[in-house]
Design a protein around this motif. Structure first.
Motif, PDB file in Angstrom:
ATOM      1  N   GLY A 363       0.810  -1.212   0.000  1.00  0.00           N
ATOM      2  CA  GLY A 363       0.000   0.000   0.000  1.00  0.00           C
ATOM      3  C   GLY A 363       0.842   1.259   0.000  1.00  0.00           C
ATOM      4  O   GLY A 363       2.074   1.221  -0.039  1.00  0.00           O
ATOM      5  N   PHE A 364       0.144   2.396   0.034  1.00  0.00           N
ATOM      6  CA  PHE A 364       0.788   3.705   0.036  1.00  0.00           C
ATOM      7  C   PHE A 364       0.634   4.347   1.406  1.00  0.00           C
ATOM      8  O   PHE A 364      -0.362   4.151   2.101  1.00  0.00           O
ATOM      9  CB  PHE A 364       0.143   4.620  -1.010  1.00  0.00           C
ATOM     10  CG  PHE A 364       0.386   4.205  -2.433  1.00  0.00           C
ATOM     11  CD1 PHE A 364       1.504   4.650  -3.124  1.00  0.00           C
ATOM     12  CD2 PHE A 364      -0.522   3.382  -3.088  1.00  0.00           C
ATOM     13  CE1 PHE A 364       1.719   4.273  -4.437  1.00  0.00           C
ATOM     14  CE2 PHE A 364      -0.310   3.001  -4.399  1.00  0.00           C
ATOM     15  CZ  PHE A 364       0.813   3.453  -5.077  1.00  0.00           C
ATOM     16  N   LEU A 365       1.605   5.148   1.776  1.00  0.00           N
ATOM     17  CA  LEU A 365       1.557   5.934   3.006  1.00  0.00           C
ATOM     18  C   LEU A 365       2.072   7.325   2.675  1.00  0.00           C
ATOM     19  O   LEU A 365       3.095   7.471   2.012  1.00  0.00           O
ATOM     20  CB  LEU A 365       2.430   5.308   4.099  1.00  0.00           C
ATOM     21  CG  LEU A 365       2.412   5.962   5.478  1.00  0.00           C
ATOM     22  CD1 LEU A 365       1.027   5.846   6.106  1.00  0.00           C
ATOM     23  CD2 LEU A 365       3.456   5.323   6.389  1.00  0.00           C
ATOM     24  N   GLY A 366       1.355   8.349   3.152  1.00  0.00           N
ATOM     25  CA  GLY A 366       1.822   9.716   2.946  1.00  0.00           C
ATOM     26  C   GLY A 366       1.203  10.432   1.766  1.00  0.00           C
ATOM     27  O   GLY A 366       1.694  11.479   1.358  1.00  0.00           O
ATOM     28  N   LEU A 367       0.126   9.874   1.201  1.00  0.00           N
ATOM     29  CA  LEU A 367      -0.539  10.548   0.086  1.00  0.00           C
ATOM     30  C   LEU A 367      -1.218  11.829   0.559  1.00  0.00           C
ATOM     31  O   LEU A 367      -1.835  11.864   1.628  1.00  0.00           O
ATOM     32  CB  LEU A 367      -1.584   9.630  -0.546  1.00  0.00           C
ATOM     33  CG  LEU A 367      -1.088   8.566  -1.525  1.00  0.00           C
ATOM     34  CD1 LEU A 367      -2.232   7.637  -1.915  1.00  0.00           C
ATOM     35  CD2 LEU A 367      -0.487   9.204  -2.759  1.00  0.00           C
ATOM     36  N   ARG A 368      -1.102  12.880  -0.243  1.00  0.00           N
ATOM     37  CA  ARG A 368      -1.779  14.154  -0.003  1.00  0.00           C
ATOM     38  C   ARG A 368      -2.576  14.526  -1.244  1.00  0.00           C
ATOM     39  O   ARG A 368      -2.307  14.025  -2.341  1.00  0.00           O
ATOM     40  CB  ARG A 368      -0.769  15.259   0.296  1.00  0.00           C
ATOM     41  CG  ARG A 368       0.125  14.990   1.495  1.00  0.00           C
ATOM     42  CD  ARG A 368      -0.581  15.262   2.800  1.00  0.00           C
ATOM     43  NE  ARG A 368       0.328  15.149   3.940  1.00  0.00           N
ATOM     44  CZ  ARG A 368      -0.043  15.329   5.197  1.00  0.00           C
ATOM     45  NH1 ARG A 368      -1.304  15.625   5.486  1.00  0.00           N
ATOM     46  NH2 ARG A 368       0.834  15.193   6.184  1.00  0.00           N
ATOM     47  N   ALA A 369      -3.520  15.437  -1.069  1.00  0.00           N
ATOM     48  CA  ALA A 369      -4.376  15.825  -2.189  1.00  0.00           C
ATOM     49  C   ALA A 369      -3.577  16.419  -3.339  1.00  0.00           C
ATOM     50  O   ALA A 369      -3.984  16.328  -4.498  1.00  0.00           O
ATOM     51  CB  ALA A 369      -5.436  16.819  -1.717  1.00  0.00           C
ATOM     52  N   GLY A 370      -2.427  17.028  -3.038  1.00  0.00           N
ATOM     53  CA  GLY A 370      -1.636  17.656  -4.093  1.00  0.00           C
ATOM     54  C   GLY A 370      -0.763  16.694  -4.878  1.00  0.00           C
ATOM     55  O   GLY A 370      -0.080  17.109  -5.834  1.00  0.00           O
ATOM     56  N   ALA A 371      -0.763  15.429  -4.516  1.00  0.00           N
ATOM     57  CA  ALA A 371       0.098  14.461  -5.204  1.00  0.00           C
ATOM     58  C   ALA A 371      -0.370  14.273  -6.640  1.00  0.00           C
ATOM     59  O   ALA A 371      -1.562  14.198  -6.932  1.00  0.00           O
ATOM     60  CB  ALA A 371       0.079  13.131  -4.475  1.00  0.00           C
ATOM     61  N   ARG A 372       0.589  14.189  -7.542  1.00  0.00           N
ATOM     62  CA  ARG A 372       0.294  13.937  -8.948  1.00  0.00           C
ATOM     63  C   ARG A 372       0.556  12.471  -9.266  1.00  0.00           C
ATOM     64  O   ARG A 372       1.228  11.761  -8.516  1.00  0.00           O
ATOM     65  CB  ARG A 372       1.164  14.826  -9.853  1.00  0.00           C
ATOM     66  CG  ARG A 372       1.091  16.299  -9.505  1.00  0.00           C
ATOM     67  CD  ARG A 372       2.072  17.084 -10.368  1.00  0.00           C
ATOM     68  NE  ARG A 372       2.472  18.318  -9.718  1.00  0.00           N
ATOM     69  CZ  ARG A 372       3.411  19.125 -10.170  1.00  0.00           C
ATOM     70  NH1 ARG A 372       4.065  18.806 -11.281  1.00  0.00           N
ATOM     71  NH2 ARG A 372       3.717  20.236  -9.527  1.00  0.00           N
ATOM     72  N   LEU A 373       0.042  12.049 -10.401  1.00  0.00           N
ATOM     73  CA  LEU A 373       0.251  10.666 -10.813  1.00  0.00           C
ATOM     74  C   LEU A 373       1.736  10.343 -10.888  1.00  0.00           C
ATOM     75  O   LEU A 373       2.169   9.259 -10.474  1.00  0.00           O
ATOM     76  CB  LEU A 373      -0.412  10.409 -12.164  1.00  0.00           C
ATOM     77  CG  LEU A 373      -0.219   9.014 -12.765  1.00  0.00           C
ATOM     78  CD1 LEU A 373      -0.776   7.942 -11.832  1.00  0.00           C
ATOM     79  CD2 LEU A 373      -0.870   8.926 -14.142  1.00  0.00           C
ATOM     80  N   ALA A 374       2.525  11.285 -11.389  1.00  0.00           N
ATOM     81  CA  ALA A 374       3.960  11.051 -11.506  1.00  0.00           C
ATOM     82  C   ALA A 374       4.593  10.787 -10.148  1.00  0.00           C
ATOM     83  O   ALA A 374       5.513   9.957 -10.026  1.00  0.00           O
ATOM     84  CB  ALA A 374       4.636  12.241 -12.183  1.00  0.00           C
ATOM     85  N   ASP A 375       4.108  11.475  -9.108  1.00  0.00           N
ATOM     86  CA  ASP A 375       4.659  11.269  -7.760  1.00  0.00           C
ATOM     87  C   ASP A 375       4.319   9.868  -7.247  1.00  0.00           C
ATOM     88  O   ASP A 375       5.125   9.232  -6.559  1.00  0.00           O
ATOM     89  CB  ASP A 375       4.098  12.322  -6.802  1.00  0.00           C
ATOM     90  CG  ASP A 375       4.425  13.740  -7.234  1.00  0.00           C
ATOM     91  OD1 ASP A 375       5.584  13.984  -7.619  1.00  0.00           O
ATOM     92  OD2 ASP A 375       3.521  14.597  -7.191  1.00  0.00           O
ATOM     93  N   ILE A 376       3.124   9.394  -7.579  1.00  0.00           N
ATOM     94  CA  ILE A 376       2.703   8.064  -7.124  1.00  0.00           C
ATOM     95  C   ILE A 376       3.522   6.981  -7.824  1.00  0.00           C
ATOM     96  O   ILE A 376       3.998   6.037  -7.190  1.00  0.00           O
ATOM     97  CB  ILE A 376       1.195   7.888  -7.385  1.00  0.00           C
ATOM     98  CG1 ILE A 376       0.396   8.833  -6.480  1.00  0.00           C
ATOM     99  CG2 ILE A 376       0.775   6.443  -7.148  1.00  0.00           C
ATOM    100  CD1 ILE A 376      -1.082   8.906  -6.807  1.00  0.00           C
ATOM    101  N   VAL A 377       3.709   7.123  -9.125  1.00  0.00           N
ATOM    102  CA  VAL A 377       4.497   6.129  -9.858  1.00  0.00           C
ATOM    103  C   VAL A 377       5.939   6.145  -9.372  1.00  0.00           C
ATOM    104  O   VAL A 377       6.569   5.096  -9.197  1.00  0.00           O
ATOM    105  CB  VAL A 377       4.423   6.378 -11.376  1.00  0.00           C
ATOM    106  CG1 VAL A 377       5.283   5.360 -12.129  1.00  0.00           C
ATOM    107  CG2 VAL A 377       2.980   6.299 -11.856  1.00  0.00           C
ATOM    108  N   ARG A 378       6.470   7.342  -9.121  1.00  0.00           N
ATOM    109  CA  ARG A 378       7.836   7.423  -8.583  1.00  0.00           C
ATOM    110  C   ARG A 378       7.933   6.690  -7.258  1.00  0.00           C
ATOM    111  O   ARG A 378       8.923   5.992  -6.985  1.00  0.00           O
ATOM    112  CB  ARG A 378       8.240   8.884  -8.416  1.00  0.00           C
ATOM    113  CG  ARG A 378       9.579   9.061  -7.702  1.00  0.00           C
ATOM    114  CD  ARG A 378       9.885  10.504  -7.431  1.00  0.00           C
ATOM    115  NE  ARG A 378      10.773  10.672  -6.284  1.00  0.00           N
ATOM    116  CZ  ARG A 378      11.086  11.837  -5.752  1.00  0.00           C
ATOM    117  NH1 ARG A 378      10.605  12.966  -6.245  1.00  0.00           N
ATOM    118  NH2 ARG A 378      11.881  11.888  -4.698  1.00  0.00           N
ATOM    119  N   ALA A 379       6.919   6.825  -6.403  1.00  0.00           N
ATOM    120  CA  ALA A 379       6.943   6.139  -5.106  1.00  0.00           C
ATOM    121  C   ALA A 379       6.974   4.628  -5.291  1.00  0.00           C
ATOM    122  O   ALA A 379       7.633   3.906  -4.527  1.00  0.00           O
ATOM    123  CB  ALA A 379       5.738   6.559  -4.268  1.00  0.00           C
ATOM    124  N   VAL A 380       6.279   4.117  -6.322  1.00  0.00           N
ATOM    125  CA  VAL A 380       6.313   2.675  -6.601  1.00  0.00           C
ATOM    126  C   VAL A 380       7.724   2.259  -7.014  1.00  0.00           C
ATOM    127  O   VAL A 380       8.260   1.252  -6.519  1.00  0.00           O
ATOM    128  CB  VAL A 380       5.286   2.311  -7.692  1.00  0.00           C
ATOM    129  CG1 VAL A 380       5.457   0.857  -8.126  1.00  0.00           C
ATOM    130  CG2 VAL A 380       3.874   2.550  -7.179  1.00  0.00           C
TER     131      VAL A 380
END
Length: 512
Positions: A363-380
């Motif tokens: 799962g993810f931890l630390g998501l905020r409303a301002g996160a972009r798709l690119a930030d999520i993929v980078r986290a993966v």
């Protein structure tokens, strides 16, 4: 005559058939998907006959599309995933579905063995850990829970050995598959009768294949196999190695200076030793067909398969759009991460969709409303690198640990410049990438080149067939950023695992 070698790699998701020249150049590849069967929770199975048909179709297509004369094939060599099992009768027919190395039906059995001390005793005999997808506890599970399968079984075969049986009728395995299966004493390179006797599994001993050299011609393509594959009857068939060892060979790992890493379904790290490593005790340990050495391996299902899940689920719309544009979704992901790499990112991704330390969920931890798709993929991407670092640190800590100076990387991330650089930054070592893309199949071709006398030994074959094409040095600034984030990742794993464990009883109570 053009000398050609064919390597077959039946992996976790695809069966690949690859054509090589004797210099190790990858000339063409055909792939067919392997369908995962999951009849019960935690069971991962495969239709072995379907895998054989996929192999035959791929061989026919490979020869046809390349215009290769079957007479030019010097040898064909199978490789495949380690662990799991294929149970066949005297005629070579399957008596059950094949089991894949992600199968976890033996978990409760292993837990019982741990409580009684049997797991530790077996580990001493086989010189590696006992783990759920390993063949040894799988056979124990069938002995207890499906004795009719055991009774009908005449031969237990690892994946590559099942395919080779279909090619030429040979019944045997090699020390690398024997090691991964947990059925041999690594030092002796032969069946560990002591382990089977300790577990009360002597009934399996006469069903095990003999253990013989990886670099030996064991038979010729049969007339029936020739008709099914397009190969010439009488083409030499070589015993070969299982895919992790094949990847290590194709990466050029020949000494303790190199760590071979594979980022695929599993996060895999392998180091070369003169004698078996007992501290740390690796997940898998096998004889290595380079100068009489041993390969110690950690393997956890925490790697690039997490990105595949993301692309098939959360990014399915992006994947469809990329397809219509003639692009790969993985290229899109690489572009997204390259765009996001320079800005702050506090998102942690836990790549534990298939398993995690101490039972921690993905799962993810630390998501905020301002996160972009690119930030999520980078986290993966980062989460997968952190999982590799976690496993690598285990393998490199202890009196028997190697001290590698470079990582030889294979798998999907090795073909992504931004992800490969992240591996160098996150693991703190230079990353080198060898020529080619299908390393499991290339390891098989290396074995064929030795078995047929093209090269005198595996080390010489590697020197002639493997070339480092790219070297990435760690970036000090990025290493510092990722090291800081990795510490947060470690702390979060402990918290999440504890919370998940504490909630397990509640979930069970609610289900009841």
């Amino acid at each position: 005559m053009r000398e050609r070698l064919i390597g077959i790699d039946a992996g976790g998701t695809m069966t690949k058939v690859v054509l090589f020249d004797v210099k190790g150049n990858e000339l063409a590849c055909e792939r067919r998907p392997n369908i995962m069967l999951m009849p019960n929770e935690g069971w991962t199975e495969r239709d072995g006959d379907g895998m054989w048909r996929a192999t035959c179709e791929s061989l026919q297509a490979l020869l046809e599309k390349t215009g290769t004369n079957p007479a030019d094939i010097v040898a064909v060599t199978p490789s495949g995933y380690g662990g799991g099992a294929y149970f066949v009768d005297a005629a070579g027919n399957l008596v059950s579905n094949g089991l894949v190395s992600t199968d976890t039906r033996s978990i409760s059995l292993i837990e019982r063995w741990k409580r009684t001390g049997l797991a530790a005793e077996v580990s001493r005999h086989i010189q590696q850990q006992v783990w759920p997808g390993q063949t040894f506890p799988i056979m124990a599970w069938f002995q207890e829970n499906a004795p009719e399968v055991m009774k009908r079984t005449v031969h237990m075969l690892p994946c590559k050995d099942f395919l080779r049986m279909r090619l030429c009728g040979d019944i045997s395995t090699d020390p690398t598959d024997g090691g991964c299966a947990g059925i041999i004493n690594v030092t002796k390179g032969d069946i560990s009768r002591e382990a089977f006797e300790a577990a009360g599994m002597q009934g399996w001993l006469d069903k095990l294949p003999p253990v013989r050299s990886s670099v030996e011609v064991v038979g010729m393509v049969s007339a029936a196999a020739a008709a099914a594959t397009g190969l010439r009857a009488g083409t030499p068939v070589v015993r070969g190695v299982y895919d992790v060892v094949g990847c290590s060979l194709a990466s050029g790992a020949v000494s303790s200076n190199e760590l071979a890493a594979v980022a695929g379904t599993f996060s895999i790290h392998s180091t070369v030793h003169r004698t078996p490593s007992l501290a740390p005790l690796p997940t898998i340990q096998t004889p290595y067909p380079v100068n009489g050495q041993v390969l110690a391996t950690t393997a956890t299902p925490t790697s690039a398969s997490n990105l595949e899940w993301l692309c098939k689920t959360m990014l399915s719309a992006e994947a469809q759009r990329a397809f219509l544009e003639g692009r790969s979704i993985y290229d899109v992901c690489n572009d997204l991460v390259a765009e996001a790499i320079g800005r702050p990112n506090g998102i942690l991704f836990f790549p534990f969709l298939y398993d995690g330390p101490r039972g921690a969920p993905g799962g993810f931890l630390g998501l905020r409303a301002g996160a972009r798709l690119a930030d999520i993929v980078r986290a993966v991407y980062e989460g997968v690198v952190f999982a590799h670092r976690y496993d690598m640190n285990y393998l490199l800590t202890g009196p028997d640990a190697a001290d590698p100076k470079v990582i030889r990387l294979a798998g999907g991330p090795s073909r992504s410049p931004v992800w490969a650089q992240m591996f160098a930054d996150g693991l703190g070592l230079p990353v080198e990438i060898a020529n080619g893309s299908e390393f499991g199949a290339k390891g098989a071709a290396i074995c064929a080149a030795v078995a047929t006398g093209i090269y005198p030994d595996v080390a010489t074959a590697i020197a002639n067939m493997v070339r480092v094409e790219q070297r990435l040095e760690p970036d000090a600034a990025r290493t510092a950023v990722l090291s800081h984030k990795y510490r947060a990742y470690l702390a979060a794993i402990d918290v999440v695992a504890d919370l998940w464990s504490a909630g397990a009883d509640e979930r069970l109570a609610c289900a009841g």
